[in-house]
Write a protein that holds these residues in place. Structure first.
Motif, short mmCIF file in Angstrom:
data_model
loop_
_atom_site.label_atom_id
_atom_site.label_comp_id
_atom_site.label_asym_id
_atom_site.label_seq_id
_atom_site.Cartn_x
_atom_site.Cartn_y
_atom_site.Cartn_z
N GLY A 162 0.79 -1.21 0.00
CA GLY A 162 0.00 0.00 0.00
C GLY A 162 0.82 1.27 0.00
N ASN A 163 2.01 1.23 0.60
CA ASN A 163 2.87 2.41 0.65
C ASN A 163 4.30 1.97 0.38
OD1 ASN A 163 4.16 4.82 1.09
ND2 ASN A 163 3.76 4.89 3.30
N SER A 164 4.69 2.03 -0.89
CA SER A 164 6.03 1.60 -1.27
C SER A 164 7.04 2.73 -1.21
CB SER A 164 6.02 1.00 -2.68
OG SER A 164 5.34 -0.24 -2.69
N ASN A 165 6.60 3.92 -0.78
CA ASN A 165 7.51 5.07 -0.65
C ASN A 165 8.31 5.32 -1.92
OD1 ASN A 165 6.77 5.55 2.07
ND2 ASN A 165 8.19 3.95 2.76
N GLY A 166 7.63 5.22 -3.06
CA GLY A 166 8.28 5.51 -4.34
C GLY A 166 9.06 4.35 -4.93
N PHE A 167 9.11 3.23 -4.24
CA PHE A 167 9.84 2.06 -4.74
C PHE A 167 8.83 1.09 -5.36
CE2 PHE A 167 11.93 -2.05 -4.54
CZ PHE A 167 13.21 -1.74 -5.00
N ASP A 168 8.92 0.90 -6.67
CA ASP A 168 7.95 0.10 -7.41
C ASP A 168 8.25 -1.40 -7.24
OD1 ASP A 168 6.07 -0.90 -9.10
OD2 ASP A 168 6.98 -0.15 -10.95
N GLN A 169 7.28 -2.15 -6.72
CA GLN A 169 7.44 -3.58 -6.53
C GLN A 169 6.45 -4.38 -7.38
OE1 GLN A 169 8.69 -4.94 -2.54
NE2 GLN A 169 8.23 -2.88 -1.83
N SER A 170 6.04 -3.80 -8.49
CA SER A 170 5.19 -4.52 -9.43
C SER A 170 6.05 -5.50 -10.24
CB SER A 170 4.48 -3.54 -10.37
OG SER A 170 5.43 -2.81 -11.14
N THR A 171 5.36 -6.37 -10.98
CA THR A 171 6.03 -7.40 -11.78
C THR A 171 5.63 -7.25 -13.24
OG1 THR A 171 6.02 -8.96 -9.93
CG2 THR A 171 6.31 -9.89 -12.13
N SER B 177 11.32 -6.07 -8.52
CA SER B 177 12.28 -5.63 -7.51
C SER B 177 11.63 -5.68 -6.13
CB SER B 177 12.76 -4.20 -7.80
OG SER B 177 13.47 -4.15 -9.03
N SER B 178 12.48 -5.79 -5.12
CA SER B 178 12.00 -5.81 -3.75
C SER B 178 13.07 -5.20 -2.85
CB SER B 178 11.66 -7.24 -3.30
OG SER B 178 12.80 -8.08 -3.39
#
Length: 504
Positions: A432-441, A467-468
């Motif tokens: 919900g809150n990735s802080n600007g870090f995209d963790q989509s695939t 990415s994670s």
């Protein structure tokens, strides 16, 4: 149980990262995340299958597609996987590669169509059985740095130990191991030099920051056996259902090291082993409607998978001192070791349900284009257990995960007996809150195939990228923000799948 500290939960409510020595909330996503799977044909078109019929993947995908079968079919798929990982920590990178062979799909469909002279709406159907690999956990990653870190795991131990009486600290999981190996020690006197009975705050004679490195190796996978049936009504409406029995096994082996300079403690090494296995069941319902001959519209409802899981966890900690004399206990410290018991627990996991729809347009005998979209809300996953309090983990699940929209697009071109395929798939960021870090695939795929009378052979190649973030531990500053080490993990998975089919 493998979660020893509620401190682990405090940070994860506000940021989306993987955290070592953490809770069961990680399982909620790890065992719910499913990438497109099935035959080489379906993988080649990006995993689109909600509105496609006549493929063995329908058994576990949209079982309504079984109603398209006019002949029985047996199918076998073989796969090869290469998982590449690149990590970045303190601006220093490290690469890993893991390969393995797999059995992505083994299926049988028994068709029972009505004759062409049948006048009733029901035109027959088909039942199917399939074994399908739906998740691959085999990977390795970590980090190494010749730069001094910005914190030490000893800081985590000190924070985690706060408020725990010395009489109970040995049972405090990893922090108890730190106490047994003298990395943290009780504050036995107050500010006026008076002794404290059964102290509950701690400090350490080890100062400064260390060099840090860690290695994480994971193994296992998830498979599903499905039994399904699809019915054909007037060659316009196809309705189906299936039951899936899902099994999983997951192993994790972690080694975290610190090295100090000019300190009583030379090195420390934390080793953790975790084994999870279990079985779950789910229900899959679907339909496909043909408003016109060249167009299919599909809908799928996939229930949660209701898992019953068991796990074993153990950890060990080794501290190597420079013959340091510890005056409070009149002992000279050298190599100090401590181990946890083998901790066994059982728990249930309900994964999120999935709702999806799709459309396929056929260009006569020349091919088709197909698109899928589905919705999954990872925040609805739930943990339940009689062995531990699952409440904190379920609260974290509600706080850090969110719903996602996933979509796929693919197509097939036909030239005589040959087939050429391409596809794209996107899985939304579950945090919900990735802080600007995209963790989509994102997934790209392509493939070729050939049809020869009752024989078919298909091959697909697929590349998956995501990415994670990984944290070995967490330490909170005065503002409640974590300043423990964070490692960026870039994953690239390449898989090749070949499917042999025979219809009769």
């Amino acid at each position: 149980m493998k979660k020893f500290s509620s401190l682990s939960l405090v940070f994860l409510i506000s940021a989306s990262v993987s955290l070592a020595q953490s809770g069961y909330f990680e399982d909620a996503y790890r065992f719910s995340r499913i990438v497109p799977a099935g035959s080489a044909r379906i993988i080649g078109v990006g995993g689109t299958q909600w509105s496609l019929g006549g493929d063995v993947s329908n058994i576990a995908g949209n079982p309504a597609g079984l109603g398209f079968f006019r002949k029985s079919e047996a199918s076998l798929s073989l796969g090869y996987n290469n998982w590449n990982v690149e990590t970045l920590y303190l601006d220093q990178s490290k690469s890993y590669s893991t390969t393995n062979f797999s059995l992505p799909n083994l299926s049988y469909v028994g068709a029972n169509p009505k004759s062409a002279m049948e006048t009733k709406p029901f035109k027959g159907g088909a039942w199917g059985f399939s074994f399908q690999r739906i998740a691959n956990f085999n990977t390795e990653f970590g980090y190494f740095s010749n730069e001094i870190g910005e914190s030490s795991i000893i800081d985590f131990y000190i924070q985690d130990a706060f408020g725990i009486p010395e009489s109970q600290i040995e049972n405090r999981g990893l922090t108890g191991l730190a106490y047994q190996t003298y990395q943290i020690n009780p504050i036995t006197e107050d500010s006026e030099g008076r002794p404290i009975a059964n102290p509950n705050s701690y400090d350490s004679f080890v100062l400064g920051f260390p060099f840090q490195d860690e290695n994480v190796r994971q193994e296992g996978g998830a498979n599903q056996v499905s039994f399904g049936y699809g019915a054909n009504f007037n060659h316009k409406l196809f309705v189906g259902g299936s039951v899936g029995i899902r099994t999983l096994n997951f192993s994790s082996f972690k080694v975290y090291n610190e090295e100090f300079s000019d300190q009583p403690l030379s090195t420390s090494s934390l080793r953790e082993s975790l084994f999870i296995n279990g079985t779950g069941v789910n229900v899959n319902l679907g339909l496909i409607y043909k408003p016109i001959d060249h167009l299919n519209l599909g809908f799928v409802f996939q229930s949660p998978t209701w898992f019953a899981l068991s796990e074993e966890y153990e950890a060990g900690l080794t501290a190597n001192y420079n013959n340091y004399y510890f005056e409070p206990e009149d002992v000279t410290l050298g190599r100090e070791e401590a181990l946890t018991d083998v901790i066994i627990s059982s728990y249930g996991l309900n994964t999120p349900l999935k709702i999806g729809g799709g459309a396929t347009y056929f260009f006569g005998k020349y091919g088709f284009i197909s698109a899928d979209v589905d919705w999954v809300d990872y925040s609805t996953a739930r943990i339940n257990s009689n062995d531990f309090d699952e409440g904190p983990d379920n609260q974290v699940i509600r706080n850090i995960y969110t719903s996602t929209i996933n979509y796929r697009l693919g197509g097939e071109a036909r030239f005589n007996n040959f087939r050429f395929r391409a596809g794209y798939s996107f899985l939304g960021d579950p945090f919900g809150n990735s802080n600007g870090f995209d963790q989509s695939t994102q997934i790209l795929s392509g493939g070729v195939g050939v049809r020869l009378n009752s024989f078919s052979l298909d091959f697909s190649l697929v590349n998956q990228n995501f990415s994670s973030l990984y944290r070995s531990y967490q330490v909170l500053d005065d503002n409640g923000l974590n300043y423990g080490p964070v490692t960026e993990v870039k994953n690239s998975l390449t898989s090749g799948i070949i499917t042999l089919g025979i219809n009769f």
